[in-house]
Design a protein around this motif. Structure first.
Motif, PDB file in Angstrom:
ATOM      1  N   ALA A  65      13.904   4.123 -85.130  1.00  0.00           N
ATOM      2  CA  ALA A  65      13.055   4.161 -86.288  1.00  0.00           C
ATOM      3  C   ALA A  65      11.603   4.446 -85.618  1.00  0.00           C
ATOM      4  O   ALA A  65      11.287   4.153 -84.577  1.00  0.00           O
ATOM      5  CB  ALA A  65      12.981   2.715 -86.789  1.00  0.00           C
ATOM      6  N   LEU A  66      11.003   5.611 -86.333  1.00  0.00           N
ATOM      7  CA  LEU A  66       9.716   6.149 -85.932  1.00  0.00           C
ATOM      8  C   LEU A  66       8.849   5.791 -86.953  1.00  0.00           C
ATOM      9  O   LEU A  66       8.876   6.230 -88.080  1.00  0.00           O
ATOM     10  CB  LEU A  66       9.849   7.609 -85.790  1.00  0.00           C
ATOM     11  CG  LEU A  66       8.390   8.366 -85.379  1.00  0.00           C
ATOM     12  CD1 LEU A  66       7.960   7.897 -84.161  1.00  0.00           C
ATOM     13  CD2 LEU A  66       8.728   9.668 -85.604  1.00  0.00           C
ATOM     14  N   ALA A  67       7.907   4.863 -86.686  1.00  0.00           N
ATOM     15  CA  ALA A  67       6.813   4.549 -87.619  1.00  0.00           C
ATOM     16  C   ALA A  67       5.639   5.364 -87.451  1.00  0.00           C
ATOM     17  O   ALA A  67       5.095   5.356 -86.153  1.00  0.00           O
ATOM     18  CB  ALA A  67       6.372   3.004 -87.655  1.00  0.00           C
ATOM     19  N   CYS A  68       4.750   5.911 -88.351  1.00  0.00           N
ATOM     20  CA  CYS A  68       3.900   6.918 -88.346  1.00  0.00           C
ATOM     21  C   CYS A  68       2.714   6.519 -89.218  1.00  0.00           C
ATOM     22  O   CYS A  68       2.995   6.384 -90.438  1.00  0.00           O
ATOM     23  CB  CYS A  68       4.172   8.222 -88.411  1.00  0.00           C
ATOM     24  SG  CYS A  68       4.997   8.744 -86.798  1.00  0.00           S
ATOM     25  N   ALA A  69       1.373   6.409 -88.911  1.00  0.00           N
ATOM     26  CA  ALA A  69       0.361   6.279 -89.743  1.00  0.00           C
ATOM     27  C   ALA A  69       0.402   7.717 -90.401  1.00  0.00           C
ATOM     28  O   ALA A  69       0.958   8.875 -89.931  1.00  0.00           O
ATOM     29  CB  ALA A  69      -0.907   6.215 -89.019  1.00  0.00           C
ATOM     30  N   PRO A  70      -0.224   7.886 -91.770  1.00  0.00           N
ATOM     31  CA  PRO A  70      -0.223   9.209 -92.438  1.00  0.00           C
ATOM     32  C   PRO A  70      -0.696  10.500 -91.584  1.00  0.00           C
ATOM     33  O   PRO A  70      -1.421  10.441 -90.980  1.00  0.00           O
ATOM     34  CB  PRO A  70      -1.028   9.015 -93.632  1.00  0.00           C
ATOM     35  CG  PRO A  70      -1.149   7.533 -93.740  1.00  0.00           C
ATOM     36  CD  PRO A  70      -0.982   6.790 -92.397  1.00  0.00           C
ATOM     37  N   ASP A  71       0.094  11.669 -91.738  1.00  0.00           N
ATOM     38  CA  ASP A  71      -0.273  12.927 -91.187  1.00  0.00           C
ATOM     39  C   ASP A  71      -0.408  12.834 -89.699  1.00  0.00           C
ATOM     40  O   ASP A  71      -0.874  13.799 -89.182  1.00  0.00           O
ATOM     41  CB  ASP A  71      -1.585  13.261 -91.693  1.00  0.00           C
ATOM     42  CG  ASP A  71      -1.654  13.478 -93.384  1.00  0.00           C
ATOM     43  OD1 ASP A  71      -0.610  13.522 -93.820  1.00  0.00           O
ATOM     44  OD2 ASP A  71      -2.588  13.011 -93.952  1.00  0.00           O
ATOM     45  N   LEU A  72       0.297  12.300 -89.042  1.00  0.00           N
ATOM     46  CA  LEU A  72       0.287  11.953 -87.563  1.00  0.00           C
ATOM     47  C   LEU A  72       1.619  12.475 -86.864  1.00  0.00           C
ATOM     48  O   LEU A  72       1.621  12.820 -85.888  1.00  0.00           O
ATOM     49  CB  LEU A  72       0.206  10.532 -87.085  1.00  0.00           C
ATOM     50  CG  LEU A  72      -1.116  10.095 -87.144  1.00  0.00           C
ATOM     51  CD1 LEU A  72      -1.547   8.891 -86.351  1.00  0.00           C
ATOM     52  CD2 LEU A  72      -2.309  11.132 -86.559  1.00  0.00           C
ATOM     53  N   CYS A  73       2.775  12.436 -87.690  1.00  0.00           N
ATOM     54  CA  CYS A  73       4.193  12.858 -87.343  1.00  0.00           C
ATOM     55  C   CYS A  73       4.663  14.173 -87.847  1.00  0.00           C
ATOM     56  O   CYS A  73       5.223  13.551 -89.119  1.00  0.00           O
ATOM     57  CB  CYS A  73       4.852  11.551 -87.014  1.00  0.00           C
ATOM     58  SG  CYS A  73       4.308  10.397 -85.946  1.00  0.00           S
ATOM     59  N   PRO A  74       4.639  15.198 -87.106  1.00  0.00           N
ATOM     60  CA  PRO A  74       5.514  16.239 -87.803  1.00  0.00           C
ATOM     61  C   PRO A  74       6.800  16.099 -87.991  1.00  0.00           C
ATOM     62  O   PRO A  74       7.508  16.521 -89.367  1.00  0.00           O
ATOM     63  CB  PRO A  74       5.469  17.541 -86.973  1.00  0.00           C
ATOM     64  CG  PRO A  74       4.055  17.133 -86.289  1.00  0.00           C
ATOM     65  CD  PRO A  74       4.174  15.624 -86.180  1.00  0.00           C
ATOM     66  N   PRO A  75       7.716  15.262 -87.497  1.00  0.00           N
ATOM     67  CA  PRO A  75       9.107  14.957 -87.542  1.00  0.00           C
ATOM     68  C   PRO A  75       9.316  14.323 -89.084  1.00  0.00           C
ATOM     69  O   PRO A  75      10.360  14.597 -89.872  1.00  0.00           O
ATOM     70  CB  PRO A  75       9.845  14.094 -86.434  1.00  0.00           C
ATOM     71  CG  PRO A  75       8.664  14.502 -85.454  1.00  0.00           C
ATOM     72  CD  PRO A  75       7.354  14.759 -86.104  1.00  0.00           C
ATOM     73  N   VAL A  76       8.280  13.393 -89.335  1.00  0.00           N
ATOM     74  CA  VAL A  76       8.138  12.582 -90.606  1.00  0.00           C
ATOM     75  C   VAL A  76       8.035  13.653 -91.792  1.00  0.00           C
ATOM     76  O   VAL A  76       8.794  13.611 -92.783  1.00  0.00           O
ATOM     77  CB  VAL A  76       7.210  11.448 -90.626  1.00  0.00           C
ATOM     78  CG1 VAL A  76       7.085  10.861 -91.993  1.00  0.00           C
ATOM     79  CG2 VAL A  76       7.412  10.444 -89.523  1.00  0.00           C
ATOM     80  N   THR A 136      15.531  27.333 -90.177  1.00  0.00           N
ATOM     81  CA  THR A 136      14.098  27.524 -90.072  1.00  0.00           C
ATOM     82  C   THR A 136      13.512  26.821 -88.940  1.00  0.00           C
ATOM     83  O   THR A 136      14.057  26.115 -88.329  1.00  0.00           O
ATOM     84  CB  THR A 136      13.450  27.036 -91.340  1.00  0.00           C
ATOM     85  OG1 THR A 136      13.707  25.505 -91.505  1.00  0.00           O
ATOM     86  CG2 THR A 136      14.036  27.699 -92.497  1.00  0.00           C
ATOM     87  N   ALA A 137      12.223  27.130 -88.677  1.00  0.00           N
ATOM     88  CA  ALA A 137      11.591  26.482 -87.611  1.00  0.00           C
ATOM     89  C   ALA A 137      11.462  25.081 -87.763  1.00  0.00           C
ATOM     90  O   ALA A 137      11.447  24.384 -86.761  1.00  0.00           O
ATOM     91  CB  ALA A 137      10.184  27.193 -87.162  1.00  0.00           C
ATOM     92  N   ALA A 138      11.009  24.722 -88.784  1.00  0.00           N
ATOM     93  CA  ALA A 138      10.981  23.112 -89.122  1.00  0.00           C
ATOM     94  C   ALA A 138      12.236  22.602 -88.834  1.00  0.00           C
ATOM     95  O   ALA A 138      12.108  21.438 -88.450  1.00  0.00           O
ATOM     96  CB  ALA A 138      10.444  22.928 -90.675  1.00  0.00           C
TER      97      ALA A 138
END
Length: 275
Positions: A120-131, A142-144
């Motif tokens: 489980a990866l919790a992230c604040a908005p716009d901080l984690c590209p994987p999310v 694709t690259a993403a």
């Protein structure tokens, strides 16, 4: 002759108080609980991710399992397969997963247990590209999609590219077996139903009853003040944790996490008040 006992008492008193490790001051995944924690191939389990958000960052949580059938993580080979992105409601998200049916050929002897990693990866908005990649469900090739696959396969390496604050990664194991007596979760109930309150700088004992066939350990966490120890042994079906309030009045959230040696777990959580 009387000074030694007095000195001992003073030293003991100096050690009493909240342990800093039990105070949660930023975004953190507190625990993951699978119910049931051990399932047969093809059976379903519900996994609940508990999240602390003391800074009100409104995070999102990326959850996934990593089932390896011999060719690496299934979820990495098909980005987005088995991955869930959701915003916590009441400090938690829940999602269901199926134990891979192909595991039946491995655990069919009734004794073999396969641990399936869960993340489980919790992230604040716009901080984690994987999310963001998981939300967009990128096309394979694709690259993403490649970046998402790499992260799902090896999140601990990928975590190095993420900010230190506003992110939290947690790891757990889901057991897959056909055992006649699979692991079950403990049941945790508070001995008192009264609201949890404490005076500023004061302390209160919180007692819990724990029903479990497994040796269990309890951990207490809070967003204000702290507990007097980092872990507590559950003895004779009960455990008592001492919560110290912060020096100032505050609203708090408390988590009591109970883990068994065989893999079962449970979480008790409640709002609390320093007043």
């Amino acid at each position: 002759m009387r000074r030694a006992p007095l000195l001992s008492a003073l030293l003991l008193g100096a050690c009493m108080g909240p342990n800093d490790e039990t105070l949660v001051v930023e975004l953190r995944v507190m625990a993951m609980v699978a119910e049931p924690p051990e399932v047969a191939p093809g059976a379903m389990t519900t996994i609940t991710v508990h999240v602390a958000d003391p800074l009100d960052e409104a995070p999102e949580v990326l959850f996934w399992t990593c089932a390896d059938l011999g060719d690496g993580c299934l979820e990495a080979s098909e980005p987005g397969l088995g991955a869930t992105v959701a915003a916590p409601v009441d400090n938690r998200i829940s999602t269901t997963r199926m134990a891979p049916p192909p595991f039946a050929g491995i655990v069919g002897d009734g004794t073999t247990v396969i641990p399936v990693p869960s993340y489980a990866l919790a992230c604040a908005p716009d901080l984690c590209p994987p999310v963001e990649y998981a939300k967009a469900a990128p096309e394979p090739g694709t690259a993403a999609a490649d970046e998402l696959s790499a992260f799902l396969e090896d999140p601990f390496t990928g975590l190095k590219d993420l900010p230190l604050t506003g992110t939290s990664l947690a790891f757990s194991l889901l057991s897959v077996s056909t055992r006649a007596a699979p692991v079950v979760n403990p049941v945790v109930t508070a001995a008192s139903e009264d609201p949890v309150t404490v005076a500023p700088g004061g302390s209160v004992d919180l007692t819990f009853n724990v029903t479990s066939d497994d040796v269990t350990t309890a951990y207490g966490y809070t967003t204000a003040g702290g507990f007097d120890a980092t872990e507590y042994a559950v003895e004779d079906g009960a455990v008592t944790l001492t919560w110290f309030g912060s020096e100032e009045a505050a609203d708090a959230t408390i988590w009591v996490v109970v883990n068994g040696e065989e893999g079962g777990s449970a979480v008790w959580t409640a709002a609390a008040t320093v007043e």
